[in-house]
Design a protein around this motif. Structure first.
Motif, PDB file in Angstrom:
ATOM      1  N   PRO A   1      -0.545   0.018  12.864  1.00 57.09           N
ATOM      2  CA  PRO A   1      -1.868   0.362  12.335  1.00 57.09           C
ATOM      3  C   PRO A   1      -1.786   0.749  10.861  1.00 57.09           C
ATOM      4  CG  PRO A   1      -1.498   1.448  14.430  1.00 57.09           C
ATOM      5  CD  PRO A   1      -0.188   0.831  14.023  1.00 57.09           C
ATOM      6  N   LEU A   2      -2.732   0.255  10.090  1.00 52.21           N
ATOM      7  CA  LEU A   2      -2.783   0.539   8.660  1.00 52.21           C
ATOM      8  C   LEU A   2      -3.749   1.687   8.402  1.00 52.21           C
ATOM      9  CD1 LEU A   2      -2.015  -0.260   5.741  1.00 52.21           C
ATOM     10  CD2 LEU A   2      -4.015  -1.760   5.762  1.00 52.21           C
ATOM     11  N   THR A   3      -3.285   2.673   7.672  1.00 48.06           N
ATOM     12  CA  THR A   3      -4.136   3.777   7.254  1.00 48.06           C
ATOM     13  C   THR A   3      -4.220   3.738   5.742  1.00 48.06           C
ATOM     14  OG1 THR A   3      -3.372   5.105   9.116  1.00 48.06           O
ATOM     15  CG2 THR A   3      -4.450   6.272   7.313  1.00 48.06           C
ATOM     16  N   VAL A   4      -5.437   3.768   5.204  1.00 49.41           N
ATOM     17  CA  VAL A   4      -5.627   3.768   3.756  1.00 49.41           C
ATOM     18  C   VAL A   4      -6.560   4.909   3.404  1.00 49.41           C
ATOM     19  CG1 VAL A   4      -6.391   2.450   1.750  1.00 49.41           C
ATOM     20  CG2 VAL A   4      -5.358   1.266   3.683  1.00 49.41           C
ATOM     21  N   HIS A   5      -6.162   5.713   2.422  1.00 47.13           N
ATOM     22  CA  HIS A   5      -6.962   6.834   1.946  1.00 47.13           C
ATOM     23  C   HIS A   5      -7.338   6.598   0.488  1.00 47.13           C
ATOM     24  CE1 HIS A   5      -5.782   9.051   5.525  1.00 47.13           C
ATOM     25  NE2 HIS A   5      -4.518   8.761   5.258  1.00 47.13           N
ATOM     26  N   GLY A   6      -8.272   7.368   0.005  1.00 45.18           N
ATOM     27  CA  GLY A   6      -8.679   7.276  -1.393  1.00 45.18           C
ATOM     28  C   GLY A   6      -7.569   7.644  -2.364  1.00 45.18           C
ATOM     29  N   SER A   7      -6.530   8.337  -1.892  1.00 38.81           N
ATOM     30  CA  SER A   7      -5.428   8.714  -2.780  1.00 38.81           C
ATOM     31  C   SER A   7      -4.348   7.633  -2.844  1.00 38.81           C
ATOM     32  CB  SER A   7      -4.794  10.026  -2.296  1.00 38.81           C
ATOM     33  OG  SER A   7      -4.238   9.855  -1.005  1.00 38.81           O
ATOM     34  N   ALA A   8      -4.501   6.547  -2.094  1.00 37.33           N
ATOM     35  CA  ALA A   8      -3.471   5.508  -2.045  1.00 37.33           C
ATOM     36  C   ALA A   8      -3.477   4.654  -3.308  1.00 37.33           C
ATOM     37  CB  ALA A   8      -3.685   4.622  -0.824  1.00 37.33           C
ATOM     38  N   ARG A   9      -2.368   3.976  -3.501  1.00 40.96           N
ATOM     39  CA  ARG A   9      -2.224   2.998  -4.575  1.00 40.96           C
ATOM     40  C   ARG A   9      -1.840   1.673  -3.945  1.00 40.96           C
ATOM     41  NH1 ARG A   9       1.378   6.577  -8.812  1.00 40.96           N
ATOM     42  NH2 ARG A   9      -0.257   8.064  -9.349  1.00 40.96           N
ATOM     43  N   VAL A  10      -2.186   0.593  -4.640  1.00 42.55           N
ATOM     44  CA  VAL A  10      -1.860  -0.748  -4.167  1.00 42.55           C
ATOM     45  C   VAL A  10      -1.139  -1.476  -5.287  1.00 42.55           C
ATOM     46  CG1 VAL A  10      -2.842  -2.974  -3.459  1.00 42.55           C
ATOM     47  CG2 VAL A  10      -3.811  -0.846  -2.570  1.00 42.55           C
ATOM     48  N   GLN A  11      -0.048  -2.164  -4.944  1.00 46.85           N
ATOM     49  CA  GLN A  11       0.653  -2.976  -5.925  1.00 46.85           C
ATOM     50  C   GLN A  11       0.665  -4.414  -5.445  1.00 46.85           C
ATOM     51  OE1 GLN A  11       4.233  -1.432  -7.541  1.00 46.85           O
ATOM     52  NE2 GLN A  11       4.758  -3.345  -8.527  1.00 46.85           N
TER      53      GLN A  11
ATOM     54  N   VAL B   1       0.873  -1.173   0.000  1.00 47.80           N
ATOM     55  CA  VAL B   1       0.000   0.000   0.000  1.00 47.80           C
ATOM     56  C   VAL B   1       0.911   1.224   0.000  1.00 47.80           C
ATOM     57  CG1 VAL B   1      -1.783   1.283   1.238  1.00 47.80           C
ATOM     58  CG2 VAL B   1      -1.830  -1.214   1.223  1.00 47.80           C
ATOM     59  N   GLU B   2       0.743   2.080  -1.003  1.00 51.86           N
ATOM     60  CA  GLU B   2       1.614   3.245  -1.173  1.00 51.86           C
ATOM     61  C   GLU B   2       0.811   4.530  -1.017  1.00 51.86           C
ATOM     62  OE1 GLU B   2       4.835   4.837  -4.480  1.00 51.86           O
ATOM     63  OE2 GLU B   2       3.223   3.511  -5.126  1.00 51.86           O
ATOM     64  N   HIS B   3       1.351   5.441  -0.206  1.00 56.81           N
ATOM     65  CA  HIS B   3       0.739   6.757  -0.006  1.00 56.81           C
ATOM     66  C   HIS B   3       1.658   7.820  -0.595  1.00 56.81           C
ATOM     67  CE1 HIS B   3      -2.439   5.385   2.666  1.00 56.81           C
ATOM     68  NE2 HIS B   3      -1.545   4.598   3.236  1.00 56.81           N
ATOM     69  N   PRO B   4       1.078   8.832  -1.251  1.00 55.00           N
ATOM     70  CA  PRO B   4       1.927   9.877  -1.825  1.00 55.00           C
ATOM     71  C   PRO B   4       2.459  10.828  -0.753  1.00 55.00           C
ATOM     72  CG  PRO B   4      -0.363  10.485  -2.107  1.00 55.00           C
ATOM     73  CD  PRO B   4      -0.342   9.097  -1.496  1.00 55.00           C
ATOM     74  N   GLY B   5       3.592  11.437  -1.058  1.00 57.86           N
ATOM     75  CA  GLY B   5       4.056  12.561  -0.257  1.00 57.86           C
ATOM     76  C   GLY B   5       3.358  13.807  -0.775  1.00 57.86           C
ATOM     77  N   THR B   6       3.781  14.961  -0.343  1.00 59.27           N
ATOM     78  CA  THR B   6       3.212  16.203  -0.863  1.00 59.27           C
ATOM     79  C   THR B   6       4.328  17.128  -1.310  1.00 59.27           C
ATOM     80  OG1 THR B   6       3.146  17.211   1.332  1.00 59.27           O
ATOM     81  CG2 THR B   6       1.129  16.105   0.569  1.00 59.27           C
ATOM     82  N   THR B   7       3.992  17.979  -2.242  1.00 58.64           N
ATOM     83  CA  THR B   7       4.904  18.998  -2.726  1.00 58.64           C
ATOM     84  C   THR B   7       4.081  20.230  -3.076  1.00 58.64           C
ATOM     85  OG1 THR B   7       6.748  19.430  -4.241  1.00 58.64           O
ATOM     86  CG2 THR B   7       4.840  18.280  -5.156  1.00 58.64           C
ATOM     87  N   THR B   8       4.744  21.313  -3.377  1.00 60.34           N
ATOM     88  CA  THR B   8       4.060  22.553  -3.762  1.00 60.34           C
ATOM     89  C   THR B   8       4.286  22.790  -5.244  1.00 60.34           C
ATOM     90  OG1 THR B   8       4.486  23.435  -1.550  1.00 60.34           O
ATOM     91  CG2 THR B   8       3.855  25.013  -3.250  1.00 60.34           C
TER      92      THR B   8
ATOM     93  N   GLY C   1       2.164  -7.892  -7.072  1.00 60.32           N
ATOM     94  CA  GLY C   1       2.925  -8.467  -8.176  1.00 60.32           C
ATOM     95  C   GLY C   1       3.121  -7.412  -9.252  1.00 60.32           C
ATOM     96  N   GLU C   2       2.717  -7.737 -10.465  1.00 60.39           N
ATOM     97  CA  GLU C   2       2.845  -6.802 -11.592  1.00 60.39           C
ATOM     98  C   GLU C   2       1.650  -5.856 -11.704  1.00 60.39           C
ATOM     99  OE1 GLU C   2       5.596  -6.581 -13.580  1.00 60.39           O
ATOM    100  OE2 GLU C   2       6.436  -8.009 -12.139  1.00 60.39           O
ATOM    101  N   LEU C   3       0.604  -6.078 -10.931  1.00 60.20           N
ATOM    102  CA  LEU C   3      -0.608  -5.266 -11.031  1.00 60.20           C
ATOM    103  C   LEU C   3      -0.540  -4.049 -10.120  1.00 60.20           C
ATOM    104  CD1 LEU C   3      -3.283  -8.103 -10.988  1.00 60.20           C
ATOM    105  CD2 LEU C   3      -2.435  -6.850 -12.981  1.00 60.20           C
ATOM    106  N   ARG C   4      -0.972  -2.891 -10.651  1.00 60.98           N
ATOM    107  CA  ARG C   4      -1.073  -1.648  -9.864  1.00 60.98           C
ATOM    108  C   ARG C   4      -2.530  -1.203  -9.866  1.00 60.98           C
ATOM    109  NH1 ARG C   4       3.284   0.916  -8.127  1.00 60.98           N
ATOM    110  NH2 ARG C   4       2.377   2.973  -8.066  1.00 60.98           N
ATOM    111  N   PHE C   5      -2.992  -0.786  -8.707  1.00 60.22           N
ATOM    112  CA  PHE C   5      -4.383  -0.376  -8.536  1.00 60.22           C
ATOM    113  C   PHE C   5      -4.447   1.005  -7.899  1.00 60.22           C
ATOM    114  CE2 PHE C   5      -4.095  -4.964  -7.832  1.00 60.22           C
ATOM    115  CZ  PHE C   5      -5.021  -5.457  -8.734  1.00 60.22           C
ATOM    116  N   GLU C   6      -5.549   1.690  -8.157  1.00 61.45           N
ATOM    117  CA  GLU C   6      -5.883   2.909  -7.441  1.00 61.45           C
ATOM    118  C   GLU C   6      -7.008   2.562  -6.472  1.00 61.45           C
ATOM    119  OE1 GLU C   6      -6.971   6.054 -10.078  1.00 61.45           O
ATOM    120  OE2 GLU C   6      -5.083   5.956 -11.173  1.00 61.45           O
ATOM    121  N   VAL C   7      -6.973   3.137  -5.289  1.00 66.02           N
ATOM    122  CA  VAL C   7      -8.057   2.956  -4.324  1.00 66.02           C
ATOM    123  C   VAL C   7      -9.229   3.811  -4.783  1.00 66.02           C
ATOM    124  CG1 VAL C   7      -8.765   3.307  -1.920  1.00 66.02           C
ATOM    125  CG2 VAL C   7      -6.481   2.421  -2.440  1.00 66.02           C
ATOM    126  N   ILE C   8     -10.421   3.224  -4.780  1.00 68.21           N
ATOM    127  CA  ILE C   8     -11.631   3.947  -5.176  1.00 68.21           C
ATOM    128  C   ILE C   8     -12.347   4.387  -3.907  1.00 68.21           C
ATOM    129  CG2 ILE C   8     -13.836   3.834  -6.381  1.00 68.21           C
ATOM    130  CD1 ILE C   8     -12.731   1.500  -7.992  1.00 68.21           C
TER     131      ILE C   8
END
Length: 119
Positions: free
Chosen positions: A76-86, A13-20, A88-95
């Motif tokens: 503890p696991l935190t998952v947001h709508g902006s997260a991605r899941v990988q 489960v991957e969460h983005p960082g932030t930038t300006t 194996g070779e498949l990448r998903f966006e959280v809906i």
């Protein structure tokens, strides 16, 4: 919590960082090193699939991921709508936001809708 032997898939489960951005808005940063990762034992199943051939040749799938509210390290696991899941070779966006599931006594597990688009 769900017993680990019922959750056979290991996902990231991957969460983005932030930038300006140049307009001084805070935006998601998916660049290497800016994201955070959590390894999770999960169950994944494909619920729907479709093919978009109107403007391009795209394969679209919706999946369901079921996992415990902790990662493989017990944090503890935190998952947001902006997260991605990988997985194996498949990448998903959280809906949308993940769905928490409860027993009468406690928070039991997450049910998370995922979307994959290829092409």
């Amino acid at each position: 919590m769900i017993p680990e032997d019922v959750l056979p898939h290991l996902v990231d489960v991957e969460h983005p960082g932030t930038t300006t951005d140049r307009y001084e808005n805070t935006v998601d940063d998916w660049s290497p090193g800016a994201t955070t990762h959590a390894e999770v034992a999960a169950w994944l199943q494909q619920n729907t699939s479709a093919e978009d051939t109107d403007q391009r040749s795209a394969q679209i799938g919706e999946w369901l991921m079921i996992c415990n509210p902790v990662d493989t390290s017990g944090n503890p696991l935190t998952v947001h709508g902006s997260a991605r899941v990988q997985w194996g070779e498949l990448r998903f966006e959280v809906i949308g936001p993940p769905g928490p599931a409860y027993t009468p006594a406690e928070f039991h597990h997450y049910e998370i809708r995922l979307k994959s688009v290829e092409g």
